[in-house]
Design an enzyme around this catalytic site. Structure first.
Site, short mmCIF file in Angstrom:
data_model
loop_
_atom_site.label_atom_id
_atom_site.label_comp_id
_atom_site.label_asym_id
_atom_site.label_seq_id
_atom_site.Cartn_x
_atom_site.Cartn_y
_atom_site.Cartn_z
N ILE A 14 11.51 2.29 4.68
CA ILE A 14 12.24 1.85 3.47
C ILE A 14 13.56 2.61 3.36
O ILE A 14 14.58 2.05 2.96
CB ILE A 14 11.36 2.03 2.21
CG1 ILE A 14 10.03 1.29 2.39
CG2 ILE A 14 12.08 1.49 0.97
CD1 ILE A 14 9.01 1.52 1.29
N LEU A 35 12.05 13.75 10.97
CA LEU A 35 11.70 12.85 12.09
C LEU A 35 10.22 12.95 12.47
O LEU A 35 9.84 12.60 13.59
CB LEU A 35 12.59 13.13 13.31
CG LEU A 35 14.10 13.03 13.07
CD1 LEU A 35 14.89 13.37 14.34
CD2 LEU A 35 14.50 11.62 12.60
N ASN A 37 7.83 11.16 11.28
CA ASN A 37 7.25 9.82 11.38
C ASN A 37 8.38 8.78 11.42
O ASN A 37 8.29 7.72 10.82
CB ASN A 37 6.31 9.57 10.18
CG ASN A 37 5.52 8.29 10.33
OD1 ASN A 37 5.38 7.74 11.43
ND2 ASN A 37 5.03 7.75 9.22
N LYS A 87 2.36 9.17 4.29
CA LYS A 87 1.98 7.97 3.54
C LYS A 87 0.72 7.23 4.04
O LYS A 87 0.48 6.10 3.63
CB LYS A 87 3.16 7.00 3.51
CG LYS A 87 3.60 6.57 4.90
CD LYS A 87 4.65 5.49 4.86
CE LYS A 87 4.96 4.98 6.25
NZ LYS A 87 5.91 3.90 6.30
N SER A 127 4.55 4.32 -6.13
CA SER A 127 3.70 3.25 -5.62
C SER A 127 2.83 2.67 -6.73
O SER A 127 2.47 3.38 -7.69
CB SER A 127 2.79 3.86 -4.54
OG SER A 127 1.70 3.01 -4.27
N ALA A 128 2.46 1.42 -6.56
CA ALA A 128 1.54 0.77 -7.50
C ALA A 128 0.18 1.45 -7.49
O ALA A 128 -0.64 1.20 -8.37
CB ALA A 128 1.39 -0.70 -7.12
N TYR A 152 -3.28 10.71 -0.95
CA TYR A 152 -1.90 10.19 -0.83
C TYR A 152 -1.45 9.60 -2.16
O TYR A 152 -0.39 9.94 -2.69
CB TYR A 152 -1.81 9.11 0.28
CG TYR A 152 -0.66 8.17 0.03
CD1 TYR A 152 0.65 8.57 0.27
CD2 TYR A 152 -0.87 6.89 -0.51
CE1 TYR A 152 1.71 7.73 -0.01
CE2 TYR A 152 0.17 6.04 -0.80
CZ TYR A 152 1.47 6.46 -0.55
OH TYR A 152 2.52 5.63 -0.86
N LYS A 156 1.52 10.73 -5.42
CA LYS A 156 2.53 9.92 -6.13
C LYS A 156 2.36 10.09 -7.64
O LYS A 156 3.33 10.24 -8.37
CB LYS A 156 2.41 8.44 -5.73
CG LYS A 156 2.74 8.16 -4.27
CD LYS A 156 4.20 8.42 -3.97
CE LYS A 156 4.56 8.19 -2.53
NZ LYS A 156 5.90 8.65 -2.17
N ASN A 201 -2.30 1.09 9.43
CA ASN A 201 -3.24 1.00 8.30
C ASN A 201 -3.02 -0.30 7.54
O ASN A 201 -3.93 -0.83 6.94
CB ASN A 201 -2.96 2.12 7.28
CG ASN A 201 -3.21 3.48 7.86
OD1 ASN A 201 -4.36 3.82 8.12
ND2 ASN A 201 -2.16 4.25 8.06
N ARG A 234 -2.48 -9.30 -2.95
CA ARG A 234 -1.45 -8.27 -3.09
C ARG A 234 -0.10 -8.94 -3.33
O ARG A 234 0.11 -10.09 -2.95
CB ARG A 234 -1.34 -7.42 -1.81
CG ARG A 234 -2.55 -6.56 -1.52
CD ARG A 234 -2.68 -5.40 -2.49
NE ARG A 234 -3.84 -4.59 -2.20
CZ ARG A 234 -5.08 -4.82 -2.63
NH1 ARG A 234 -5.33 -5.89 -3.38
NH2 ARG A 234 -6.06 -4.01 -2.34
N ASP A 301 -10.25 -0.36 -1.67
CA ASP A 301 -9.43 -1.56 -1.90
C ASP A 301 -9.80 -2.21 -3.23
O ASP A 301 -10.98 -2.35 -3.55
CB ASP A 301 -9.65 -2.58 -0.77
CG ASP A 301 -8.81 -2.28 0.45
OD1 ASP A 301 -7.88 -1.45 0.35
OD2 ASP A 301 -9.07 -2.88 1.52
N1 UFG Z 1 -6.25 -5.48 5.28
C1 UFG Z 1 -7.12 -6.05 6.18
N2 UFG Z 1 -7.11 -5.58 7.45
C2 UFG Z 1 -6.26 -4.60 7.87
C3 UFG Z 1 -5.37 -4.02 6.94
C4 UFG Z 1 -5.39 -4.49 5.64
O1 UFG Z 1 -7.90 -6.94 5.84
O2 UFG Z 1 -6.32 -4.20 9.05
C5 UFG Z 1 -6.24 -5.99 3.89
C6 UFG Z 1 -6.64 -4.92 2.90
O3 UFG Z 1 -8.03 -4.93 2.71
C7 UFG Z 1 -5.89 -5.37 1.65
C8 UFG Z 1 -4.64 -6.07 2.19
O4 UFG Z 1 -4.92 -6.35 3.55
O5 UFG Z 1 -6.63 -6.31 0.97
C9 UFG Z 1 -3.41 -5.21 2.11
O6 UFG Z 1 -3.70 -3.96 2.72
P1 UFG Z 1 -2.56 -2.90 3.07
O7 UFG Z 1 -3.23 -1.74 3.72
O8 UFG Z 1 -1.46 -3.57 3.79
O9 UFG Z 1 -2.00 -2.53 1.64
P2 UFG Z 1 -2.72 -1.81 0.42
O10 UFG Z 1 -2.53 -2.72 -0.74
O11 UFG Z 1 -4.08 -1.37 0.71
O12 UFG Z 1 -1.85 -0.49 0.37
C10 UFG Z 1 -0.71 -0.44 -0.38
C11 UFG Z 1 0.26 0.60 0.19
C12 UFG Z 1 -0.30 2.01 0.02
C13 UFG Z 1 -0.81 2.20 -1.38
C14 UFG Z 1 -1.80 1.12 -1.72
C15 UFG Z 1 -2.43 1.23 -3.08
O13 UFG Z 1 0.52 0.38 1.55
O14 UFG Z 1 0.75 2.90 0.26
O15 UFG Z 1 -1.14 -0.12 -1.65
O16 UFG Z 1 -1.61 0.66 -4.06
F1 UFG Z 1 -1.41 3.40 -1.53
#
Ligand code: UFG
Length: 342
Positions: A14, A35, A37, A87, A127-128, A152, A156, A201, A234, A301
């Site tokens: 970002i 540097l 990450n 993060k 972050s949300a 993490y 925030k 992730n 999301r 989640d």
């Molecule tokens: N998901 C999958 N498979 C994957 C990765 C994600 O099914 O391999 C799903 C997750 O279960 C979730 C959706 O995709 O339903 C989004 O997941 P992300 O990991 O992309 O995003 P998150 O909403 O979990 O995470 C975000 C930010 C984090 C923050 C978090 C909580 O990336 O920094 O929101 O608000 F902490």
């Protein structure tokens, strides 16, 4: 040339997009990044896109002495945008101290430097996740914050609390905390984008890595949530829209248009998409079949998260413009470019 803005973590995902938007708006930028990450290549990419090479200081902000030194060198900095942080949610559960140390020491060191060098403007990358499991949707800024699931996320929330205390005690410090929903996408040039360390992730980089052939299949974490198709919803937001909001927030502080010493804004589109909708849109936009399998839920989640966008629209006069297809197309272009490089 407008004021000099310091961007910590400016070589990262970002941060680098924000530096580009700042330069395009006429600001001088100084990137501070260790540097850990991110890559120094971002500097060349920023120069390729904007024609301007930002100042660069390779410094770990958790080191107080070194942090003070950069401010001594750049006494003309008018505002700091603070992105630099660890993060990865999962890693933070395994190594909480590393997260608290890095993310909070760096904030404290920066705020001490701001005090010493009388720099009055600070933008924080939040972050949300600070809303925990929200009781109301869409999430407004009035929603009470809750203890986030991960260390993490908690860095925030605690950082916002530290900022709140410091702003109250300081005669001349103004701060804005920007609470991001789910940033995805990449610069239209395909020259910069998200490049996670190791196994991603997050959903979008995982999808693009499967599609490009680096990973075998996407694991969909649960299809038994109380949502329209059972997968979590999301609010995905294009990183360039997000970057532009930072420029507006900086200008708000520089022009003293803020209505309180510490303000918070959600940055999302207000529109939620399920994991299956993202997969289907990816397949449609890229004409690529995605290999995936539904597996069990991932701990922590929540079923649904999407932003109320009224406050940012009203006060910042900012609204996300780019839709899901544009986000996905740009993420895909970036993934293909970066892999083509070898
Ligand atoms: N998901 C999958 N498979 C994957 C990765 C994600 O099914 O391999 C799903 C997750 O279960 C979730 C959706 O995709 O339903 C989004 O997941 P992300 O990991 O992309 O995003 P998150 O909403 O979990 O995470 C975000 C930010 C984090 C923050 C978090 C909580 O990336 O920094 O929101 O608000 F902490």
């Amino acid at each position: 040339m407008k004021s000099k803005i310091m961007v910590t973590g400016g070589c990262g995902y970002i941060g680098s997009h924000t530096v580009i938007e700042l330069i395009k708006s006429g600001f001088e930028t100084v990137i501070v990044d260790d540097l850990s990450n991110s890559s120094e290549k971002s500097l060349d990419r920023i120069q390729e896109i904007t024609g301007v090479l930002p100042h660069f200081e390779k410094v770990d902000l958790a080191n107080q002495e070194k942090t003070m030194k950069i401010f001594k060198k750049h006494t003309d900095v008018k505002a700091v945008i603070h992105f630099a942080a660890h993060k990865a949610v999962g890693e933070s559960v395994e190594q909480p101290l590393m997260y608290y140390q890095n993310n909070l020491f760096s904030l404290i060191n920066l705020l001490s430097a701001l005090e010493k060098y009388r720099i009055p403007n600070f933008i924080f990358s939040s972050s949300a996740t600070v809303y925990g499991i929200p009781t109301n949707l869409p999430i407004t800024e009035d929603e009470a914050t809750q203890r986030p699931f991960s260390p993490y996320g908690n860095t925030k929330k605690v950082a916002e609390e530290i900022l709140d205390d410091v702003v109250k005690s300081a005669a001349n410090l103004n701060a804005i905390s920007l609470r991001y929903f789910n940033p995805i996408g990449a610069h239209e040039s395909g020259l910069i984008g998200e490049l996670p360390n190791g196994i991603p992730n997050n959903l979008m980089p995982y999808i693009t890595q499967v599609a490009v052939g680096i990973r075998e299949k996407l694991m969909v974490f649960g299809n038994d949530y109380p949502t329209k198709d059972g997968t979590p919803i999301r609010d995905y937001i294009h990183v360039v829209d997000l970057a532009k909001a930072h420029v507006i927030a900086v200008e708000r502080l520089l022009n003293q248009q803020n209505e309180a010493a510490f303000e918070y804004f959600n940055l999302g589109t207000g529109k939620g998409y399920s994991v299956f909708e993202v997969i289907r849109t990816f397949e449609e936009v890229t004409k690529t079949k995605l290999n995936y399998e539904v597996t069990s839920r991932r701990a922590g989640d929540v079923p649904q998260l999407y932003a109320a966008t009224n406050l940012a629209e009203k006060k910042l006069k900012w609204k996300a413009k780019k839709g899901l297809k544009e986000m996905i197309a740009s993420s895909w272009k970036w993934e293909q470019n970066v892999r083509g490089e070898g």
